[in-house]
Design an enzyme around this catalytic site. Structure first.
Site, PDB file in Angstrom:
ATOM      1  CD  GLU A 104       9.837  -8.309   4.887  1.00  0.00           C
ATOM      2  OE1 GLU A 104      10.107  -9.530   4.868  1.00  0.00           O
ATOM      3  OE2 GLU A 104      10.058  -7.557   3.925  1.00  0.00           O
ATOM      4  CG  ASP A 106       8.830  -4.745   3.665  1.00  0.00           C
ATOM      5  OD1 ASP A 106       9.553  -5.105   4.586  1.00  0.00           O
ATOM      6  OD2 ASP A 106       8.364  -5.521   2.801  1.00  0.00           O
ATOM      7  CD  GLU A 108      11.729  -3.348  -0.439  1.00  0.00           C
ATOM      8  OE1 GLU A 108      12.662  -4.145  -0.349  1.00  0.00           O
ATOM      9  OE2 GLU A 108      10.753  -3.533  -1.190  1.00  0.00           O
ATOM     10  CG  HIS A 121       7.648  -1.301  -2.561  1.00  0.00           C
ATOM     11  ND1 HIS A 121       7.047  -1.802  -3.688  1.00  0.00           N
ATOM     12  CD2 HIS A 121       7.712  -2.337  -1.693  1.00  0.00           C
ATOM     13  CE1 HIS A 121       6.750  -3.078  -3.517  1.00  0.00           C
ATOM     14  NE2 HIS A 121       7.139  -3.432  -2.325  1.00  0.00           N
ATOM     15  NE  ARG A 132      -2.296  -8.561   3.782  1.00  0.00           N
ATOM     16  CZ  ARG A 132      -1.658  -9.585   4.343  1.00  0.00           C
ATOM     17  NH1 ARG A 132      -0.386  -9.501   4.623  1.00  0.00           N
ATOM     18  NH2 ARG A 132      -2.316 -10.686   4.635  1.00  0.00           N
ATOM     19  CD  GLU A 133       3.035  -6.250  -3.292  1.00  0.00           C
ATOM     20  OE1 GLU A 133       1.795  -6.265  -3.482  1.00  0.00           O
ATOM     21  OE2 GLU A 133       3.745  -7.277  -3.357  1.00  0.00           O
ATOM     22  CD1 TRP A 198      13.834  -6.520  -8.353  1.00  0.00           C
ATOM     23  CD2 TRP A 198      12.366  -4.976  -7.667  1.00  0.00           C
ATOM     24  NE1 TRP A 198      14.104  -6.239  -7.033  1.00  0.00           N
ATOM     25  CE2 TRP A 198      13.219  -5.297  -6.586  1.00  0.00           C
ATOM     26  CE3 TRP A 198      11.353  -4.028  -7.469  1.00  0.00           C
ATOM     27  CZ2 TRP A 198      13.107  -4.710  -5.330  1.00  0.00           C
ATOM     28  CZ3 TRP A 198      11.230  -3.431  -6.201  1.00  0.00           C
ATOM     29  CH2 TRP A 198      12.106  -3.779  -5.155  1.00  0.00           C
TER      30      TRP A 198
END
Ligand SMILES: *[C@@H]1O[C@H](CO)[C@@H](O)[C@H](O)[C@H]1NC(C)=O
Ligand SMILES: *[C@@H]1O[C@H](CO)[C@@H](O)[C@H](O)[C@H]1NC(C)=O
Ligand SMILES: *[C@@H]1O[C@H](CO)[C@@H](O)[C@H](O)[C@H]1NC(C)=O
Length: 294
Positions: A104, A106, A108, A121, A132-133, A198
């Site tokens: 994936e 991302d 966000e 994000h 791995r943000e 969150w």
């Protein structure tokens, strides 16, 4: 012995056809290339298929998925995020394969109360593992206008771009035993949903349903990417064939000036990097972190 003119012409036409085939959906639009997989009732596509509105109301959020799966290329979307009090909402724009060992990539967008900054994000999963943000504020108001969010993904690296500026790179370090997403086709998804447990200030700020419906606008969906047609695509989409523009050496790493742009973004707007979260990893940092040169 030479190649006859007729042969040359046939080869040329075949090459053009191959390029057209592989570059895929140049005239993509939401009607032709996506389906609503959630909340189609209140959401809508307009403008000849070029414009999409995702809506979140107290009953449901909404989302789309691309009909096709892709492996490598460039996925481009213009997005105008939920304006006003968007706290607790998340607009997601990402690529993903399926299954417990999924890959994936991302983007966000975590909403906020009016006038407070959105968080952008980013994350990458390989074989079901994310963690791995990296998170960013942006240098503009992402609700005032459309901005270009592009995921560029090839056998060497993944680059997240905003309005042409690279904000993050995930490099292929497979030779060092670090997994890289290059074995599974991914669909493109976008959705708008309630994540107030969150999203905003870690869940402290809840959605204000009095401000509903929340609307995110998307446009100009452009997957210029290799179409996945099963495991044979793994070598085909990664090959250095001239039709696979994404494997051209100029896309294998950032240029010097792109490195400078990315440094500017990261020095000024990055607010979280898993690679500096020593507590979380108990000082046992993921191996790719020591490889980052920025
Ligand atoms: C969006 O950004 C990508 C990556 O920089 C670029 O290739 C593309 O041309 C841009 N699209 C528009 C409409 O500006
Ligand atoms: C929302 O605003 C607060 C206060 O400025 C900030 O700390 C936070 O990072 C912002 N973004 C999100 C998504 O919480
Ligand atoms: C998942 O990825 C993170 C980040 O690279 C790494 O620290 C962790 O060890 C990985 N976990 C597994 C189970 O592979």
């Amino acid at each position: 012995m030479g190649i006859g003119m007729g042969n040359l012409k046939a080869m040329f036409l075949a090459l053009i056809a191959l390029i057209a085939l592989n570059q895929g959906l140049v005239n993509a639009n939401f009607y032709k290339n996506t389906v609503f997989n959630w909340g189609s009732k209140q959401s809508s596509i307009s403008g000849n298929g070029e414009d999409l509105q995702l809506v979140l109301d107290p009953v449901t959020g909404s989302g789309i998925a691309s009909k096709r799966q892709f492996l490598f290329g460039s996925i481009e979307m213009l997005i105008k995020l939920v304006p006003g009090n968007s706290a607790g909402t998340v607009t997601a724009y990402y690529m993903s394969s399926t299954g417990s060992k999924h890959d994936e990539i991302d983007f966000e967008f975590l909403g906020n109360i009016s006038g407070q900054p959105y968080i952008i994000h980013t994350n990458v999963y390989t074989s079901g593992n994310g963690s791995r943000e990296q998170q960013f504020y942006v240098w503009f108001d992402p609700t005032a206008d459309f901005h270009n969010y592009t995921i560029h993904w090839n056998p060497s690296q993944i680059v997240w771009f905003i309005d042409g500026l690279p904000i993050r790179v995930f490099t292929n370090y497979e030779s060092m035993g670090i997994l890289y997403p290059n074995q599974q086709g991914m669909r493109v998804y976008s959705s708008l949903w309630n994540a107030d447990s969150w999203a905003t200030r870690g869940g402290l700020v809840k959605i204000d349903w009095g401000s509903a419906p929340f609307i995110a606008r998307l446009g100009r969906f452009r997957p210029r990417a290799c179409k996945w047609s099963g495991p044979s695509s793994i070598t085909q989409c990664a090959s250095n064939s001239i039709a696979n523009w994404w494997t051209s050496p100029i896309y294998s790493k950032l240029s010097y000036s792109q490195m400078g742009q990315m440094k500017w973004v990261r020095d000024n707007y990055m607010i979280y990097d898993y690679c500096t979260d020593f507590k979380r990893f108990n000082w046992n940092m993921p191996p790719e972190c020591s490889k980052q040169t920025f």
